[in-house]
Design an enzyme around this catalytic site. Structure first.
Site, short mmCIF file in Angstrom:
data_model
loop_
_atom_site.label_atom_id
_atom_site.label_comp_id
_atom_site.label_asym_id
_atom_site.label_seq_id
_atom_site.Cartn_x
_atom_site.Cartn_y
_atom_site.Cartn_z
CG ASP A 185 10.08 22.70 38.12
OD1 ASP A 185 10.24 22.27 39.28
OD2 ASP A 185 9.95 21.95 37.13
CD GLU A 245 13.71 22.22 41.39
OE1 GLU A 245 13.61 21.20 42.07
OE2 GLU A 245 13.04 22.40 40.34
#
Length: 561
Positions: free
Chosen positions: A199, A256
């Site tokens: 993330d 990401e």
């Protein structure tokens, strides 16, 4: 380029809260996922990416982690999770987990200690600063509205949170913090998982001194992204992570990375550099927003999409590897966004799938995408649950922006579009739960659901199944080089892949109007076969020239002349 399993795989993302509720409390759970694994096996996917299932107070749906080594009660137990992993592996599939280490929850034991005193051993696990002139240490805005700093009375200092105030940023400059993270990653890998989706991993290195961002008139807080995206030590940290953890396992890693450029992605994914296998970039999903960001709507220009995707296809060729995605838990539904979710829902969903899956890279499917689930249009702000949406609405209403304007933006871009529960059948709540769902099911579940899709041989589901199968049968789809053709055509997105004496031709009509395709003279296929089309009835005619119906997609395979 070397051959690795993750290059040949198709990944399916599960957002556990919205996938399948097993115990009737209205919240998806791990036993629910286990009960649906045979469905995913039928689809044909190779890898399941599980969004966070860790223990969390759920301020941001599990992206605020309280304990990295425990499972959230709402989702089940560690024993349930271990059963899930075993059942996935039994079916010949793999599991990758979400790694959320830019920030933790403010209820994590490290932060509880950190805020106790300035000399606590955990103080430097987070980013604490004294105020400046009675205000925040700098003018950065949180990604979820307001300031990125919160004052803590116990020690009279502020802590940094790029997301909600319950998501304090971890201080990656502290080697002790990094050791703890690597130890936790190793713990999960030793349990047998097959990789990580990381993330906002390019936010972990902040610029020294945390300087103010360029002020903007009328805005008390502005994006500080120039000072935390792709920061000064990011490559050092990723290479250290690779050396300490990743290199010891046969893994898939995807980072990401909002704001990542192609040039940076060449560094992050370059095979010689020992960082990551691939990144999630955001260029193509930012093409339908105006200068004021995500909520500022503007129509997509096809030429921009062609230029963007083609640049990434060419730019990582022979250097790194692309991820291919339209949807995830943060993006609106692709058939509503770039297709037509009313008159041509089935055709446009199949066209968009074809366009993406025939490119070079690893395709990611988000739950419900394979049955053409659409955006939802709730009338009332009370029906929404997403913290980003609710904070934006409150902030903009206070500035006098009309309710209707904000709802139009939320209907188009809100994250709850992706988070309405999975539509399994036509029964109440779409077969997701026997209880009251945590977020309402999209009212179109009676027409759009898995049961209906499995009964209809021409459904979107079987088109996805075919695309996944083609990738297994034809090496050209994995390894072929990419070239855009008809670059300036305003309605057709066409490209070719070339590999080992073969050429694959992909032709997609991006709109709901009839248009004519004329193949450029330099693209020649001998003994061509039509591998795939999203229309039933066969149209006679050669690959060189034909009429494309609304949202029609065709894939031809032939030998190089």
């Amino acid at each position: 380029m070397s051959t690795q399993w993750w290059k040949e795989s198709v990944v399916y993302q599960i957002y556990p809260r919205s996938f399948q509720d097993y115990n009737g409390d209205g919240i998806g759970d791990i036993p629910g996922i286990i009960s649906r694994l045979d469905y995913l096996k039928t689809l044909g996917v190779d890898v399941i990416w599980l969004s966070p299932v860790y223990d969390s107070p759920n301020d941001d749906n599990g992206y605020d982690i309280r304990d990295y080594k425990a499972i959230m009660d709402e989702f089940g137990t560690m024993a349930d999770w271990e059963t899930l992993l075993a059942e996935i592996h039994t079916r010949g599939m793999k599991l990758i987990m979400d790694l959320v280490v830019n920030h933790s929850s403010d209820e994590h034991a490290w932060f509880v200690e950190s805020r106790k005193s300035k000399d606590n051993p955990y103080r430097d696990f987070y980013i604490w600063r004294p105020g400046k002139d009675g205000k925040e240490p700098n003018n950065w805005a949180s990604n979820f509205s307001g300031s990125a700093w919160t004052y803590d009375e116990t020690t009279g200092e502020y802590y940094l949170h790029l997301f909600s105030k319950k998501q304090p940023d971890l201080n990656w400059e502290n080697p002790k913090l990094r050791e703890k993270i690597y130890e936790m990653m190793t713990w999960w890998l030793d349990k047998g998982i097959d990789g990580f989706r990381m993330d906002v991993i390019n936010f972990i290195s902040k610029v020294d001194g945390l300087p103010d961002a360029e002020p903007q008139p009328g805005q008390p807080y502005v994006s500080g992204s120039n000072y935390f995206m792709n920061g000064p030590n990011i490559h050092t940290y990723l290479q250290e992570m690779h050396e300490n953890v990743l290199q010891h396992y046969d893994l898939m890693t995807v980072g990401e990375m909002p704001g990542v450029t192609l040039e940076l992605a060449q560094l992050y994914t370059g095979e010689e550099r020992n960082e990551l296998n691939m990144v999630f970039q955001f260029e193509h999903v930012g093409l339908d927003q105006g200068p004021n960001g995500k909520w500022d709507l503007k129509p997509l220009e096809l030429k921009d999409l062609k230029a963007s995707l083609s640049r990434w296809q060419k730019g990582l060729q022979d250097i790194g590897w692309n991820s291919l995605y339209w949807n995830n838990h943060d993006q609106p539904r692709i058939v509503s966004r770039f297709g037509d979710d009313q008159s041509y829902r089935v055709e446009s969903a199949k066209m968009l799938a074809t366009l993406l899956h025939c490119m070079k890279g690893t395709p990611f499917i988000y739950q419900g995408e394979e049955i053409g689930m659409t955006n939802v249009r709730f009338d009332s702000i009370e029906q929404y649950q997403d913290i980003e949406t609710l904070n934006m609405y409150k902030e903009k209403r206070a500035q006098g922006v009309p309710h209707e304007t904000l709802m139009a933006s939320i209907h188009a871009k809100g994250r709850d579009n992706a988070r309405t529960p999975m539509q399994w059948d036509e029964t109440k709540h779409g077969g997701f739960t026997d209880g009251t769902p945590w977020l309402e099911v999209n009212p179109n579940y009676k027409e759009i659901n898995v049961k209906q899709a499995l009964k209809d041989p021409n459904s979107i589901f079987y088109h996805y199944q075919k695309l996944i199968q083609l990738r297994k049968e034809h090496a050209i789809l994995v390894h072929g080089s990419y070239d855009l053709i008809l670059e300036d055509d305003p309605e057709i997105f066409a490209y070719k892949r070339t590999y080992n004496g073969q050429t694959l031709l992909v032709v997609c009509n991006f709109y709901g109007r009839i248009t004519d395709f004329e193949c450029p003279a330099e693209v020649v296929l001998s003994e061509p076969t039509l591998l795939l089309s999203n229309y039933d009835e066969e149209e006679n005619g050669s690959y060189t020239s034909f009429r494309l119906r609304p949202y029609e997609a065709r894939v031809y395979l032939g030998k190089n002349e």
